[in-house]
Write a protein that holds these residues in place. Structure first.
Motif, PDB file in Angstrom:
ATOM      1  N   VAL A 138      -5.364  -8.510   1.049  1.00  0.00           N
ATOM      2  CA  VAL A 138      -4.570  -9.176   0.008  1.00  0.00           C
ATOM      3  C   VAL A 138      -3.744  -8.153  -0.753  1.00  0.00           C
ATOM      4  O   VAL A 138      -2.554  -8.365  -1.025  1.00  0.00           O
ATOM      5  CB  VAL A 138      -5.506  -9.953  -0.951  1.00  0.00           C
ATOM      6  CG1 VAL A 138      -4.730 -10.467  -2.151  1.00  0.00           C
ATOM      7  CG2 VAL A 138      -6.172 -11.108  -0.217  1.00  0.00           C
ATOM      8  N   ILE A 139      -4.377  -7.015  -1.093  1.00  0.00           N
ATOM      9  CA  ILE A 139      -3.657  -5.972  -1.825  1.00  0.00           C
ATOM     10  C   ILE A 139      -2.509  -5.420  -0.980  1.00  0.00           C
ATOM     11  O   ILE A 139      -1.378  -5.243  -1.454  1.00  0.00           O
ATOM     12  CB  ILE A 139      -4.628  -4.847  -2.235  1.00  0.00           C
ATOM     13  CG1 ILE A 139      -5.639  -5.378  -3.259  1.00  0.00           C
ATOM     14  CG2 ILE A 139      -3.866  -3.664  -2.816  1.00  0.00           C
ATOM     15  CD1 ILE A 139      -6.697  -4.383  -3.643  1.00  0.00           C
ATOM     16  N   GLU A 140      -2.810  -5.145   0.303  1.00  0.00           N
ATOM     17  CA  GLU A 140      -1.775  -4.597   1.174  1.00  0.00           C
ATOM     18  C   GLU A 140      -0.622  -5.583   1.357  1.00  0.00           C
ATOM     19  O   GLU A 140       0.553  -5.195   1.340  1.00  0.00           O
ATOM     20  CB  GLU A 140      -2.389  -4.250   2.545  1.00  0.00           C
ATOM     21  CG  GLU A 140      -3.371  -3.084   2.485  1.00  0.00           C
ATOM     22  CD  GLU A 140      -4.170  -2.961   3.767  1.00  0.00           C
ATOM     23  OE1 GLU A 140      -3.794  -3.625   4.748  1.00  0.00           O
ATOM     24  OE2 GLU A 140      -5.142  -2.193   3.789  1.00  0.00           O
ATOM     25  N   PHE A 141      -0.962  -6.872   1.519  1.00  0.00           N
ATOM     26  CA  PHE A 141       0.088  -7.874   1.695  1.00  0.00           C
ATOM     27  C   PHE A 141       0.950  -7.968   0.437  1.00  0.00           C
ATOM     28  O   PHE A 141       2.176  -8.055   0.518  1.00  0.00           O
ATOM     29  CB  PHE A 141      -0.546  -9.234   2.003  1.00  0.00           C
ATOM     30  CG  PHE A 141       0.471 -10.342   2.180  1.00  0.00           C
ATOM     31  CD1 PHE A 141       1.174 -10.466   3.373  1.00  0.00           C
ATOM     32  CD2 PHE A 141       0.725 -11.229   1.153  1.00  0.00           C
ATOM     33  CE1 PHE A 141       2.114 -11.468   3.530  1.00  0.00           C
ATOM     34  CE2 PHE A 141       1.660 -12.239   1.299  1.00  0.00           C
ATOM     35  CZ  PHE A 141       2.361 -12.359   2.495  1.00  0.00           C
ATOM     36  N   GLY A 142       0.290  -7.945  -0.736  1.00  0.00           N
ATOM     37  CA  GLY A 142       1.048  -8.011  -1.983  1.00  0.00           C
ATOM     38  C   GLY A 142       1.959  -6.816  -2.170  1.00  0.00           C
ATOM     39  O   GLY A 142       3.143  -6.961  -2.520  1.00  0.00           O
ATOM     40  N   LEU A 143       1.415  -5.614  -1.905  1.00  0.00           N
ATOM     41  CA  LEU A 143       2.237  -4.411  -2.032  1.00  0.00           C
ATOM     42  C   LEU A 143       3.381  -4.413  -1.025  1.00  0.00           C
ATOM     43  O   LEU A 143       4.509  -4.026  -1.338  1.00  0.00           O
ATOM     44  CB  LEU A 143       1.364  -3.167  -1.842  1.00  0.00           C
ATOM     45  CG  LEU A 143       0.335  -2.890  -2.941  1.00  0.00           C
ATOM     46  CD1 LEU A 143      -0.531  -1.701  -2.557  1.00  0.00           C
ATOM     47  CD2 LEU A 143       1.023  -2.619  -4.263  1.00  0.00           C
ATOM     48  N   GLY A 144       3.091  -4.866   0.200  1.00  0.00           N
ATOM     49  CA  GLY A 144       4.145  -4.917   1.213  1.00  0.00           C
ATOM     50  C   GLY A 144       5.243  -5.900   0.845  1.00  0.00           C
ATOM     51  O   GLY A 144       6.432  -5.632   1.026  1.00  0.00           O
ATOM     52  N   ALA A 145       4.839  -7.073   0.286  1.00  0.00           N
ATOM     53  CA  ALA A 145       5.841  -8.074  -0.101  1.00  0.00           C
ATOM     54  C   ALA A 145       6.719  -7.565  -1.233  1.00  0.00           C
ATOM     55  O   ALA A 145       7.945  -7.722  -1.217  1.00  0.00           O
ATOM     56  CB  ALA A 145       5.138  -9.373  -0.519  1.00  0.00           C
ATOM     57  N   VAL A 146       6.086  -6.926  -2.216  1.00  0.00           N
ATOM     58  CA  VAL A 146       6.865  -6.377  -3.329  1.00  0.00           C
ATOM     59  C   VAL A 146       7.799  -5.276  -2.837  1.00  0.00           C
ATOM     60  O   VAL A 146       8.981  -5.216  -3.205  1.00  0.00           O
ATOM     61  CB  VAL A 146       5.921  -5.834  -4.422  1.00  0.00           C
ATOM     62  CG1 VAL A 146       6.712  -5.098  -5.492  1.00  0.00           C
ATOM     63  CG2 VAL A 146       5.138  -6.979  -5.056  1.00  0.00           C
ATOM     64  N   GLY A 147       7.256  -4.388  -1.981  1.00  0.00           N
ATOM     65  CA  GLY A 147       8.097  -3.315  -1.445  1.00  0.00           C
ATOM     66  C   GLY A 147       9.253  -3.847  -0.626  1.00  0.00           C
ATOM     67  O   GLY A 147      10.388  -3.348  -0.715  1.00  0.00           O
TER      68      GLY A 147
END
Length: 303
Positions: free
Chosen positions: A232-241
């Motif tokens: 979830v954290i990786e997906f959120g960071l990837g989406a924001v990036g």
């Protein structure tokens, strides 16, 4: 949007995802090294003994401020005194008829209470920590850096009392005494009382309780929970990036296009404007209204 801009955006997205994965994994593996901590305790205990020469007196060990919250104490004993009378400290009670292996005439016993730092150094998958980790080690007084000594217990078990338990569990059978050995092994025992564990050797000890709904394998729920959490954290960071990089790419592309149009307008203003005429009534084409270079004969001879 040009192909170079697209390549740049793709590269930055991949880099952002890799960075988020490294950060996430770093967080999940952020356990502290217990062996290094024990070596630190030995070092400061050795310094304390150098300033306190009285045998049989428990001395508080001063620790660096960055690990405040831990409690360490040290006492110097004779081997004959440990065998004849044992020792009774705040948390650990060693009965008589106990010898060190190998036998030494004078020994140093180091006690430690990790307090709120306990879960950073010691954990068991599938179990929750409900007490601080309490440890005790025995060393040769002449050199605490050589390594800890084992104990041969013949007169009874060593008892470790925990000052309080952070649980309202009334079923004592669910509480487990966990012993962490210096060789990396973990020992499970039932508690003899609600706040007492017994052992036959040195190490670090605590009380744990299994999760409310233990699975077939105790390591699976914690592992799955952590994997889901970091996904979830990786997906959120990837989406924001990705959103930031796409926005930056669009802005760069617009800026480049406006600059190109300005350059074309500037070049058009500095050149000679051409007239236009219509071809077949629906097609507009430029034409020169005058001839810049007048024709001239190379000689006067006319045939």
């Amino acid at each position: 949007m040009g192909s170079d801009t697209i390549r740049f955006i793709v590269f930055m997205v991949v880099l952002s995802l890799l960075s988020s994965i490294v950060v996430a994994n770093g967080g999940s593996l952020g356990r502290y090294n217990s062996r290094e901590l024990n070596a630190l305790f030995r070092y400061y205990a050795n310094r304390t003994l150098a300033n306190h020469h009285r045998t049989g007196t428990l001395s508080r060990v001063s620790l660096p401020s960055n690990i405040s919250g831990m409690e360490v104490s040290v006492v110097r004993l004779r081997g004959s005194s440990l065998w004849g009378r044992g020792i009774n400290s705040k948390f650990v009670k060693i009965p008589p008829s106990v010898r060190t292996s190998p036998y030494v005439k004078r020994l140093a016993m180091v006690y430690d209470n990790l307090g709120n730092w306990s879960s950073k150094y010691y954990h068991v998958p599938g179990y929750s920590l409900v007490s601080p980790v309490i440890g005790f080690e025995v060393y040769d007084y002449t050199d605490l850096t050589v390594g800890n000594l084992a104990l041969n217990v013949t007169g009874g078990s060593i008892s470790i009392r925990f000052p309080y338990l952070k649980t309202k569990e009334k079923n004592v059978t669910r509480l487990k005494c966990i012993g962490f050995r210096n060789n990396g092994s973990v020992e499970f025992k039932n508690v003899t009382e609600r706040d007492v564990c017994v052992t036959e050797n040195t190490g670090h000890f605590c009380v744990m309780i299994p999760y409310s709904s233990p699975p077939s394998s105790p390591s699976m729920p914690q592992k799955k929970g952590r994997v889901w959490k970091w996904w979830v954290i990786e997906f959120g960071l990837g989406a924001v990036g990705l959103a930031v990089l796409v926005t930056a790419g669009v802005a760069v592309s617009r800026w480049w296009r406006k600059r190109k149009i300005k350059d074309m307008e500037k070049e058009s203003d500095s050149s000679v404007a051409l007239d236009t005429f219509w071809v077949r009534g629906d097609l507009k084409m430029p034409c020169a209204s005058m001839i810049r270079t007048q024709p001239a004969l190379e000689h006067d001879y006319v045939p």
